[in-house]
Write a protein that holds these residues in place. Structure first.
Motif, PDB file in Angstrom:
ATOM      1  N   LYS A 179     -15.103  -8.271  10.324  1.00 59.00           N
ATOM      2  CA  LYS A 179     -14.510  -7.592  11.474  1.00 59.00           C
ATOM      3  C   LYS A 179     -13.220  -6.862  11.079  1.00 59.00           C
ATOM      4  O   LYS A 179     -12.944  -5.754  11.558  1.00 59.00           O
ATOM      5  CB  LYS A 179     -14.227  -8.606  12.598  1.00 59.00           C
ATOM      6  N   HIS A 225     -12.876  -2.007  17.032  1.00 61.42           N
ATOM      7  CA  HIS A 225     -11.948  -2.722  17.913  1.00 61.42           C
ATOM      8  C   HIS A 225     -10.797  -1.817  18.345  1.00 61.42           C
ATOM      9  O   HIS A 225     -10.457  -0.861  17.665  1.00 61.42           O
ATOM     10  CB  HIS A 225     -11.405  -3.967  17.219  1.00 61.42           C
ATOM     11  N   LEU A 262      -9.568  -7.573  18.984  1.00 59.24           N
ATOM     12  CA  LEU A 262      -9.957  -8.697  18.132  1.00 59.24           C
ATOM     13  C   LEU A 262      -8.902  -9.805  18.229  1.00 59.24           C
ATOM     14  O   LEU A 262      -7.722  -9.572  17.998  1.00 59.24           O
ATOM     15  CB  LEU A 262     -10.099  -8.233  16.680  1.00 59.24           C
ATOM     16  N   ASP A 269     -12.641  -9.702  21.811  1.00 57.39           N
ATOM     17  CA  ASP A 269     -13.591 -10.253  20.850  1.00 57.39           C
ATOM     18  C   ASP A 269     -12.916 -11.487  20.261  1.00 57.39           C
ATOM     19  O   ASP A 269     -12.136 -11.388  19.311  1.00 57.39           O
ATOM     20  CB  ASP A 269     -13.914  -9.226  19.761  1.00 57.39           C
TER      21      ASP A 269
END
Length: 301
Positions: A89, A96, A181, A204
């Motif tokens: 990620k 994001h 995130l 997230d």
């Protein structure tokens, strides 16, 4: 009346609590040669060692500057998880809208993802700049400093709590933003996620570390109370610390529990202490060593 340090040392055969009582009653106003104050109070800090850097823990240093002796006992242990997922990620910032860090440990998880030389090179070449084009939100100065060490530019270090940080995020972002995130621990409050969700800001959330009591916590507390006696003040630094320590502290303090000045690093920890029936003598205005030390020093006057 003037007493020399060696004369005061002759009180060593007297019980510690009685020493303090005698010093309070008979040495005011007394000049003690070689000491800044007539009585040095003992403060127990239930926290982890400072994150990064070298030198003394800032909380111990600040309390020492106010004439108090502080001891630190680590309360928590951490196990990192899902680092491969976090790494994936981190290296896809385009998916994001920004990052949120509410603990130093979450930043440490990111740092672990960058230990590989190839990853570090890629991060420094362009990934961190892509993140810096977005918003990097943090709670607290300690977390902000660690984020800066990653080459990122933090926002919100003065917010102090997740509640205040959530308001900052809502002021800056709207519901159209890509998910933020949010690497976090297994024990987290739902204040920030709930506030953002209710206002349409997507998160997230990824658990990157699990929190448990330090394996030597009870042993270290017992040894400390046996060797140093009951502290004049005890400072808690998280609701988890209250949960894991309080029963042992109550048992070891016995009837002297009510004499202890309990301190909290902030309002969330203070709420956890109050919920357990503790009287909170002070709560730091901001989660910094300077503010907590000032509150403790005032409470011990």
């Amino acid at each position: 009346m003037i007493l020399l340090d060696e004369e005061i040392g002759q009180l060593g055969c007297i019980d510690t609590s009685l020493q303090k009582q005698l010093l309070h009653e008979f040495l005011d106003p007394v000049v003690v040669i070689g000491s800044e104050s007539s009585v040095e109070m003992h403060v127990l800090l239930l926290k982890e060692p400072r994150e990064g850097g070298s030198g003394p823990d800032p909380y111990i240093k600040e309390l020492a500057s106010r004439g108090h002796n502080a001891t630190l006992i680590p309360v928590l242990s951490f196990t990192f998880v899902s680092l491969n997922t976090l790494s994936d990620k981190l290296f896809q910032p385009e998916q994001h809208g920004g990052l949120i860090f509410t603990s130093p440990r979450a930043v440490e998880a990111v740092k672990m993802c960058l230990e590989d030389d190839e990853r570090t090179e890629q991060w420094n070449m362009d990934i961190k700049d892509k993140w810096n084009a977005k918003s990097i939100y943090v709670v607290g100065k300690a977390t902000a400093t660690l984020v800066e060490n990653l080459g990122l530019v933090p926002l919100g270090e003065d917010t102090g709590t997740a509640d205040v940080l959530s308001r900052l995020i809502l002021e800056r972002e709207d519901a159209n933003i890509l998910p933020l995130l949010f690497p976090c621990g297994s024990i987290k409050r739902e204040v920030l996620p709930t506030a953002l969700r209710e206002n349409g800001v997507s998160l997230d959330t990824l658990m990157v570390y699990q929190t448990a009591p330090h394996p030597d916590l009870e042993k270290n507390l017992k040894n400390h109370f046996t060797e140093q006696g009951v502290p004049d003040s005890i400072a808690f630094f998280s609701p988890s610390g209250v949960k894991f320590c309080l029963e042992t502290v109550r048992r070891l303090s016995g009837e002297q529990l009510m004499q202890i000045k309990f301190a909290a690093i902030g309002p969330t920890t203070a709420e956890a202490m109050t919920a357990e029936g503790l009287s909170v003598s002070c709560s730091a205005d901001k989660p910094t060593a300077e503010h907590l030390a000032a509150g403790i020093a005032k409470a011990l006057q």
